[in-house]
Design a protein around this motif. Sequence first.
Motif, PDB file in Angstrom:
ATOM      1  N   TRP A   1       0.845  -1.191   0.000  1.00 32.83           N
ATOM      2  CA  TRP A   1       0.000   0.000   0.000  1.00 32.83           C
ATOM      3  C   TRP A   1       0.883   1.246   0.000  1.00 32.83           C
ATOM      4  O   TRP A   1       0.852   2.054   0.942  1.00 32.83           O
ATOM      5  CB  TRP A   1      -0.917   0.009   1.236  1.00 32.83           C
ATOM      6  N   PRO A   2       1.679   1.453  -1.056  1.00 30.85           N
ATOM      7  CA  PRO A   2       2.662   2.552  -1.061  1.00 30.85           C
ATOM      8  C   PRO A   2       2.047   3.943  -0.995  1.00 30.85           C
ATOM      9  O   PRO A   2       2.713   4.900  -0.590  1.00 30.85           O
ATOM     10  CB  PRO A   2       3.423   2.339  -2.378  1.00 30.85           C
ATOM     11  N   GLN A   3       0.782   4.070  -1.394  1.00 30.92           N
ATOM     12  CA  GLN A   3       0.163   5.399  -1.426  1.00 30.92           C
ATOM     13  C   GLN A   3      -0.010   6.014  -0.038  1.00 30.92           C
ATOM     14  O   GLN A   3      -0.211   7.226   0.089  1.00 30.92           O
ATOM     15  CB  GLN A   3      -1.199   5.338  -2.141  1.00 30.92           C
ATOM     16  N   TYR A   4       0.086   5.197   1.020  1.00 29.58           N
ATOM     17  CA  TYR A   4      -0.111   5.726   2.376  1.00 29.58           C
ATOM     18  C   TYR A   4       1.200   6.126   3.059  1.00 29.58           C
ATOM     19  O   TYR A   4       1.169   6.867   4.040  1.00 29.58           O
ATOM     20  CB  TYR A   4      -0.840   4.700   3.239  1.00 29.58           C
ATOM     21  N   GLY A   5       2.333   5.622   2.608  1.00 30.09           N
ATOM     22  CA  GLY A   5       3.612   5.998   3.202  1.00 30.09           C
ATOM     23  C   GLY A   5       3.905   5.395   4.556  1.00 30.09           C
ATOM     24  O   GLY A   5       4.565   6.020   5.397  1.00 30.09           O
ATOM     25  N   PHE A   6       3.447   4.175   4.811  1.00 23.85           N
ATOM     26  CA  PHE A   6       3.627   3.549   6.121  1.00 23.85           C
ATOM     27  C   PHE A   6       5.092   3.437   6.535  1.00 23.85           C
ATOM     28  O   PHE A   6       5.417   3.544   7.723  1.00 23.85           O
ATOM     29  CB  PHE A   6       2.989   2.156   6.147  1.00 23.85           C
ATOM     30  N   ALA A   7       5.984   3.212   5.592  1.00 16.78           N
ATOM     31  CA  ALA A   7       7.398   3.052   5.935  1.00 16.78           C
ATOM     32  C   ALA A   7       7.974   4.324   6.541  1.00 16.78           C
ATOM     33  O   ALA A   7       8.890   4.271   7.371  1.00 16.78           O
ATOM     34  CB  ALA A   7       8.197   2.648   4.698  1.00 16.78           C
ATOM     35  N   ALA A   8       7.434   5.464   6.145  1.00 13.54           N
ATOM     36  CA  ALA A   8       7.948   6.743   6.648  1.00 13.54           C
ATOM     37  C   ALA A   8       7.327   7.142   7.975  1.00 13.54           C
ATOM     38  O   ALA A   8       8.029   7.465   8.932  1.00 13.54           O
ATOM     39  CB  ALA A   8       7.721   7.838   5.603  1.00 13.54           C
ATOM     40  N   HIS A   9       5.994   7.119   8.057  1.00 14.99           N
ATOM     41  CA  HIS A   9       5.340   7.622   9.277  1.00 14.99           C
ATOM     42  C   HIS A   9       4.950   6.544  10.270  1.00 14.99           C
ATOM     43  O   HIS A   9       4.483   6.832  11.368  1.00 14.99           O
ATOM     44  CB  HIS A   9       4.107   8.459   8.923  1.00 14.99           C
ATOM     45  N   LYS A  10       5.149   5.277   9.901  1.00 22.46           N
ATOM     46  CA  LYS A  10       4.883   4.135  10.792  1.00 22.46           C
ATOM     47  C   LYS A  10       3.434   4.070  11.269  1.00 22.46           C
ATOM     48  O   LYS A  10       3.134   3.500  12.308  1.00 22.46           O
ATOM     49  CB  LYS A  10       5.819   4.160  12.007  1.00 22.46           C
ATOM     50  N   GLY A  11       2.534   4.653  10.488  1.00 29.34           N
ATOM     51  CA  GLY A  11       1.121   4.576  10.837  1.00 29.34           C
ATOM     52  C   GLY A  11       0.613   5.726  11.678  1.00 29.34           C
ATOM     53  O   GLY A  11      -0.594   5.825  11.925  1.00 29.34           O
ATOM     54  N   TYR A  12       1.497   6.590  12.149  1.00 32.41           N
ATOM     55  CA  TYR A  12       1.058   7.712  12.980  1.00 32.41           C
ATOM     56  C   TYR A  12       0.310   8.749  12.145  1.00 32.41           C
ATOM     57  O   TYR A  12       0.451   8.796  10.915  1.00 32.41           O
ATOM     58  CB  TYR A  12       2.247   8.357  13.689  1.00 32.41           C
ATOM     59  N   GLY A  13      -0.452   9.579  12.816  1.00 35.04           N
ATOM     60  CA  GLY A  13      -1.307  10.530  12.121  1.00 35.04           C
ATOM     61  C   GLY A  13      -0.574  11.785  11.686  1.00 35.04           C
ATOM     62  O   GLY A  13      -0.961  12.893  12.073  1.00 35.04           O
ATOM     63  N   THR A  14       0.470  11.637  10.900  1.00 31.01           N
ATOM     64  CA  THR A  14       1.207  12.780  10.386  1.00 31.01           C
ATOM     65  C   THR A  14       0.378  13.500   9.323  1.00 31.01           C
ATOM     66  O   THR A  14      -0.627  12.978   8.830  1.00 31.01           O
ATOM     67  CB  THR A  14       2.534  12.329   9.764  1.00 31.01           C
ATOM     68  N   ALA A  15       0.844  14.687   8.953  1.00 35.34           N
ATOM     69  CA  ALA A  15       0.147  15.440   7.908  1.00 35.34           C
ATOM     70  C   ALA A  15       0.102  14.643   6.607  1.00 35.34           C
ATOM     71  O   ALA A  15      -0.926  14.625   5.914  1.00 35.34           O
ATOM     72  CB  ALA A  15       0.839  16.789   7.694  1.00 35.34           C
ATOM     73  N   ALA A  16       1.196  13.962   6.289  1.00 36.44           N
ATOM     74  CA  ALA A  16       1.248  13.172   5.056  1.00 36.44           C
ATOM     75  C   ALA A  16       0.269  12.007   5.108  1.00 36.44           C
ATOM     76  O   ALA A  16      -0.404  11.692   4.114  1.00 36.44           O
ATOM     77  CB  ALA A  16       2.666  12.667   4.813  1.00 36.44           C
ATOM     78  N   HIS A  17       0.168  11.366   6.267  1.00 39.09           N
ATOM     79  CA  HIS A  17      -0.742  10.231   6.402  1.00 39.09           C
ATOM     80  C   HIS A  17      -2.199  10.693   6.319  1.00 39.09           C
ATOM     81  O   HIS A  17      -3.031  10.067   5.649  1.00 39.09           O
ATOM     82  CB  HIS A  17      -0.487   9.518   7.727  1.00 39.09           C
ATOM     83  N   LEU A  18      -2.507  11.791   6.978  1.00 38.02           N
ATOM     84  CA  LEU A  18      -3.877  12.313   6.932  1.00 38.02           C
ATOM     85  C   LEU A  18      -4.250  12.745   5.513  1.00 38.02           C
ATOM     86  O   LEU A  18      -5.389  12.539   5.072  1.00 38.02           O
ATOM     87  CB  LEU A  18      -4.023  13.477   7.904  1.00 38.02           C
ATOM     88  N   ALA A  19      -3.282  13.303   4.787  1.00 39.73           N
ATOM     89  CA  ALA A  19      -3.539  13.685   3.400  1.00 39.73           C
ATOM     90  C   ALA A  19      -3.809  12.450   2.544  1.00 39.73           C
ATOM     91  O   ALA A  19      -4.687  12.463   1.667  1.00 39.73           O
ATOM     92  CB  ALA A  19      -2.352  14.468   2.841  1.00 39.73           C
ATOM     93  N   ALA A  20      -3.060  11.366   2.804  1.00 37.85           N
ATOM     94  CA  ALA A  20      -3.275  10.123   2.063  1.00 37.85           C
ATOM     95  C   ALA A  20      -4.648   9.537   2.375  1.00 37.85           C
ATOM     96  O   ALA A  20      -5.324   9.000   1.485  1.00 37.85           O
ATOM     97  CB  ALA A  20      -2.173   9.121   2.401  1.00 37.85           C
ATOM     98  N   LEU A  21      -5.075   9.636   3.620  1.00 32.68           N
ATOM     99  CA  LEU A  21      -6.402   9.163   4.000  1.00 32.68           C
ATOM    100  C   LEU A  21      -7.490   9.948   3.263  1.00 32.68           C
ATOM    101  O   LEU A  21      -8.478   9.377   2.792  1.00 32.68           O
ATOM    102  CB  LEU A  21      -6.600   9.295   5.512  1.00 32.68           C
ATOM    103  N   ARG A  22      -7.301  11.255   3.181  1.00 33.97           N
ATOM    104  CA  ARG A  22      -8.284  12.079   2.474  1.00 33.97           C
ATOM    105  C   ARG A  22      -8.322  11.739   0.981  1.00 33.97           C
ATOM    106  O   ARG A  22      -9.390  11.736   0.358  1.00 33.97           O
ATOM    107  CB  ARG A  22      -7.957  13.566   2.665  1.00 33.97           C
ATOM    108  N   ALA A  23      -7.144  11.443   0.425  1.00 39.40           N
ATOM    109  CA  ALA A  23      -7.062  11.180  -1.011  1.00 39.40           C
ATOM    110  C   ALA A  23      -7.519   9.775  -1.385  1.00 39.40           C
ATOM    111  O   ALA A  23      -8.143   9.571  -2.430  1.00 39.40           O
ATOM    112  CB  ALA A  23      -5.627  11.408  -1.495  1.00 39.40           C
TER     113      ALA A  23
END
Length: 211
Positions: free
Chosen positions: A164-186
């Motif tokens: 699931w590369p579109q979510y960026g799990f390797a970078a934010h480890k699942g935490y609610g970072t700005a990038a992760h929240l943006a991926a959730l919205r998208a």
Amino acid sequence: MRSKHFLRAEQAALDWDTPGLLAGVDEAGRGPLAGPVVAAAVILDPRQPIAGLADSKKLTARRRERLYDEIRAKALCCAVAEASVEEIDRLNILQATLLAMQRAVAGLRLPPAKVLVDGNRLPQLAVRAEAVVGGDARVPAISAASILAKVQRDRWCAEVDAAWPQYGFAAHKGYGTAAHLAALRAHGACPWHRRSFAPVAAAIARAGCEA
């Protein structure tokens, strides 16, 4: 039937030393929006000390990986367990964390006489247990457990990131970072997201409104 008061007293801070093996317990992954919560239990071997044990959050990823291998090689025994996303959503994150801790202790090859758990809450265990606030920085066995749990969960994030590369799990480890929240919205939520967590629930609701 035991009262809640009796259970609290039975697992309160201990004023005496308990002879026998000591296990340290800690978890990783309570705060993220996705994935299992992981717990580890470790019984160290005093004849094989491990230098550099510390709170896993204070160590670099490379240092954690090295210590992970050393702990697995030198500890008398250790076990890593988890509670699934489904269990987190059904039980709540606290109860799922305590369940993962129970499973980790139960997975130890050698039965401990006493268990020290990082934090201020204890799982129900069949042995004496004590909660130690800041234990991951103060108690070597808990530090070792925190490292095992953190590395295991980080590895899970890397594996899921490949699928699931579109979510960026390797970078934010699942935490609610700005990038992760943006991926959730998208992209909405994937099967690994915790539906009971507010940002994930909001993303699902938004996707339903837009459908």
